[in-house]
Scaffold this motif. Sequence first.
Motif, PDB file in Angstrom:
ATOM      1  N   LYS A  30      64.979  -4.166 103.479  1.00  0.00           N
ATOM      2  CA  LYS A  30      66.020  -4.383 102.474  1.00  0.00           C
ATOM      3  C   LYS A  30      67.287  -3.610 102.806  1.00  0.00           C
ATOM      4  CE  LYS A  30      66.868  -3.971  97.498  1.00  0.00           C
ATOM      5  NZ  LYS A  30      66.294  -3.566  96.187  1.00  0.00           N
ATOM      6  N   ASN A  31      67.128  -2.412 103.369  1.00  0.00           N
ATOM      7  CA  ASN A  31      68.272  -1.547 103.645  1.00  0.00           C
ATOM      8  C   ASN A  31      68.583  -1.421 105.135  1.00  0.00           C
ATOM      9  OD1 ASN A  31      68.756  -0.367 100.826  1.00  0.00           O
ATOM     10  ND2 ASN A  31      66.579   0.062 101.119  1.00  0.00           N
ATOM     11  N   CYS A  32      67.992  -2.284 105.931  1.00  0.00           N
ATOM     12  CA  CYS A  32      68.113  -2.147 107.383  1.00  0.00           C
ATOM     13  C   CYS A  32      69.560  -2.308 107.840  1.00  0.00           C
ATOM     14  CB  CYS A  32      67.235  -3.179 108.093  1.00  0.00           C
ATOM     15  SG  CYS A  32      67.102  -2.911 109.866  1.00  0.00           S
ATOM     16  N   GLU A  33      70.023  -1.381 108.657  1.00  0.00           N
ATOM     17  CA  GLU A  33      71.390  -1.412 109.160  1.00  0.00           C
ATOM     18  C   GLU A  33      71.524  -2.269 110.410  1.00  0.00           C
ATOM     19  OE1 GLU A  33      72.337   2.462 111.469  1.00  0.00           O
ATOM     20  OE2 GLU A  33      70.723   2.998 110.079  1.00  0.00           O
ATOM     21  N   TYR A  34      70.399  -2.803 110.895  1.00  0.00           N
ATOM     22  CA  TYR A  34      70.407  -3.605 112.110  1.00  0.00           C
ATOM     23  C   TYR A  34      70.062  -5.059 111.790  1.00  0.00           C
ATOM     24  CZ  TYR A  34      69.526   1.190 113.666  1.00  0.00           C
ATOM     25  OH  TYR A  34      69.568   2.544 113.838  1.00  0.00           O
ATOM     26  N   PRO A  35      70.532  -6.015 112.594  1.00  0.00           N
ATOM     27  CA  PRO A  35      70.140  -7.416 112.386  1.00  0.00           C
ATOM     28  C   PRO A  35      68.688  -7.637 112.796  1.00  0.00           C
ATOM     29  CG  PRO A  35      71.459  -7.191 114.383  1.00  0.00           C
ATOM     30  CD  PRO A  35      71.479  -5.849 113.713  1.00  0.00           C
ATOM     31  N   LEU A  36      68.072  -8.676 112.243  1.00  0.00           N
ATOM     32  CA  LEU A  36      66.701  -9.045 112.576  1.00  0.00           C
ATOM     33  C   LEU A  36      66.713 -10.209 113.561  1.00  0.00           C
ATOM     34  CD1 LEU A  36      65.094  -9.056 109.011  1.00  0.00           C
ATOM     35  CD2 LEU A  36      65.342  -7.121 110.582  1.00  0.00           C
ATOM     36  N   THR A  37      65.731 -10.255 114.452  1.00  0.00           N
ATOM     37  CA  THR A  37      65.619 -11.413 115.337  1.00  0.00           C
ATOM     38  C   THR A  37      65.284 -12.643 114.505  1.00  0.00           C
ATOM     39  OG1 THR A  37      63.257 -10.990 115.744  1.00  0.00           O
ATOM     40  CG2 THR A  37      64.863 -10.044 117.313  1.00  0.00           C
ATOM     41  N   PRO A  38      65.706 -13.837 114.936  1.00  0.00           N
ATOM     42  CA  PRO A  38      65.479 -15.040 114.126  1.00  0.00           C
ATOM     43  C   PRO A  38      64.011 -15.378 113.941  1.00  0.00           C
ATOM     44  CG  PRO A  38      66.358 -15.618 116.284  1.00  0.00           C
ATOM     45  CD  PRO A  38      66.483 -14.128 116.155  1.00  0.00           C
ATOM     46  N   TRP A  39      63.175 -15.156 114.968  1.00  0.00           N
ATOM     47  CA  TRP A  39      61.757 -15.482 114.810  1.00  0.00           C
ATOM     48  C   TRP A  39      61.093 -14.545 113.807  1.00  0.00           C
ATOM     49  CZ3 TRP A  39      64.006 -13.685 119.309  1.00  0.00           C
ATOM     50  CH2 TRP A  39      63.659 -12.397 119.726  1.00  0.00           C
ATOM     51  N   PHE A  40      61.410 -13.259 113.875  1.00  0.00           N
ATOM     52  CA  PHE A  40      60.855 -12.291 112.926  1.00  0.00           C
ATOM     53  C   PHE A  40      61.311 -12.626 111.510  1.00  0.00           C
ATOM     54  CE2 PHE A  40      61.151  -7.711 111.285  1.00  0.00           C
ATOM     55  CZ  PHE A  40      59.821  -7.683 110.908  1.00  0.00           C
ATOM     56  N   ASP A  41      62.565 -12.971 111.361  1.00  0.00           N
ATOM     57  CA  ASP A  41      63.121 -13.329 110.066  1.00  0.00           C
ATOM     58  C   ASP A  41      62.413 -14.549 109.482  1.00  0.00           C
ATOM     59  OD1 ASP A  41      65.102 -12.930 107.977  1.00  0.00           O
ATOM     60  OD2 ASP A  41      66.088 -14.740 108.730  1.00  0.00           O
ATOM     61  N   GLN A  42      62.177 -15.567 110.315  1.00  0.00           N
ATOM     62  CA  GLN A  42      61.514 -16.778 109.837  1.00  0.00           C
ATOM     63  C   GLN A  42      60.047 -16.534 109.491  1.00  0.00           C
ATOM     64  OE1 GLN A  42      62.794 -19.827 109.063  1.00  0.00           O
ATOM     65  NE2 GLN A  42      64.742 -18.794 109.357  1.00  0.00           N
ATOM     66  N   ILE A  43      59.375 -15.697 110.273  1.00  0.00           N
ATOM     67  CA  ILE A  43      57.980 -15.381 109.996  1.00  0.00           C
ATOM     68  C   ILE A  43      57.861 -14.653 108.661  1.00  0.00           C
ATOM     69  CG2 ILE A  43      56.017 -13.968 110.771  1.00  0.00           C
ATOM     70  CD1 ILE A  43      56.964 -14.697 113.680  1.00  0.00           C
ATOM     71  N   MET A  44      58.832 -13.806 108.346  1.00  0.00           N
ATOM     72  CA  MET A  44      58.838 -13.137 107.039  1.00  0.00           C
ATOM     73  C   MET A  44      59.207 -14.107 105.921  1.00  0.00           C
ATOM     74  SD  MET A  44      60.351  -9.283 107.334  1.00  0.00           S
ATOM     75  CE  MET A  44      61.975  -9.830 107.861  1.00  0.00           C
ATOM     76  N   LYS A  45      60.321 -14.826 106.093  1.00  0.00           N
ATOM     77  CA  LYS A  45      60.824 -15.693 105.028  1.00  0.00           C
ATOM     78  C   LYS A  45      59.830 -16.774 104.641  1.00  0.00           C
ATOM     79  CE  LYS A  45      65.834 -15.261 105.674  1.00  0.00           C
ATOM     80  NZ  LYS A  45      67.076 -15.947 106.136  1.00  0.00           N
ATOM     81  N   ASN A  46      59.045 -17.232 105.585  1.00  0.00           N
ATOM     82  CA  ASN A  46      58.097 -18.316 105.307  1.00  0.00           C
ATOM     83  C   ASN A  46      56.694 -17.815 104.975  1.00  0.00           C
ATOM     84  OD1 ASN A  46      59.510 -21.078 105.822  1.00  0.00           O
ATOM     85  ND2 ASN A  46      60.260 -19.710 107.437  1.00  0.00           N
ATOM     86  N   GLY A  47      56.591 -16.521 104.682  1.00  0.00           N
ATOM     87  CA  GLY A  47      55.377 -15.981 104.099  1.00  0.00           C
ATOM     88  C   GLY A  47      54.283 -15.537 105.048  1.00  0.00           C
ATOM     89  N   TRP A  48      54.474 -15.751 106.341  1.00  0.00           N
ATOM     90  CA  TRP A  48      53.398 -15.449 107.275  1.00  0.00           C
ATOM     91  C   TRP A  48      53.109 -13.962 107.396  1.00  0.00           C
ATOM     92  CZ3 TRP A  48      49.863 -18.675 108.599  1.00  0.00           C
ATOM     93  CH2 TRP A  48      50.152 -20.042 108.602  1.00  0.00           C
ATOM     94  N   LEU A  49      54.142 -13.141 107.404  1.00  0.00           N
ATOM     95  CA  LEU A  49      53.913 -11.718 107.600  1.00  0.00           C
ATOM     96  C   LEU A  49      53.040 -11.130 106.500  1.00  0.00           C
ATOM     97  CD1 LEU A  49      54.239  -9.028 108.978  1.00  0.00           C
ATOM     98  CD2 LEU A  49      56.468  -8.777 107.885  1.00  0.00           C
TER      99      LEU A  49
END
Length: 246
Positions: A204-223
């Motif tokens: 939530k407070n990360c000062e760095y960008p996330l890789t797109p695959w990691f972001d999608q794995i989180m956003k789509n509930g897999w993580l």
Amino acid sequence: MKIFQKTAQIIKPVFSKFSGNRYYSATAQALDPFQESELNQKLILVNEQDEIVGCDSKRKCHRVKNGQIPLHRAFSVFIFNSKNEILLQQRASCKVTYPDHVTNACCSHPLYDIHVYRDNLQTSKLAVQRRLMFELGIPMPEANPGEFQFVTKIHYFSKGDGTWGEHEVDYIFVLHKDLTIVPNPIEVKQVWSFPRKEFVDFIKNCEYPLTPWFDQIMKNGWLFKIWDNLADIKSIRDDKIHKYIC
């Protein structure tokens, strides 16, 4: 064994409220010739059904041309220690694609030149073992392919910075154990381990960008599905290819 045993230097976390550890690798050069040489590696081209259709260089597989990127095979591995803490890395500044981005433990590709198994999962597991050693210094005996648990595949596309991007069928694996971690500065700037609650605050407070695959794995509930089922990953495994557009 210590949790994510380290021989790298330990630095006080930048977010002092987190109990999760933060580890720096040695300082890397701004641009390393090795990163350029890796662009000559041959990756496995696939169709949308994950069937092999040929090969091409890593360079061509990540260059955006007329808005398109060749579809190729990749993997993402998520590592959790015996305390169920997740391991994250920040990619090195000298990486050609997604430098300084935060991502899961390790992400890379099986190589076409050593694609000797008919079993796609076994080929990908051997690639995971190789890259865990190269990126995080995890000794091969600790990263036994038989312990990598397959979860699913995602097909995602991202134009990245408009010059370098991703278009991959990504095999998702989980490794749940304590490991020796010695980050390679050519690949990894820093590594963290977080319990779930602090991971959520970190992202939530990360000062760095996330890789797109990691972001999608989180956003789509897999993580979080993985995190909720670490004791029984087989219960969430499927053989579908889930398509996501970044």
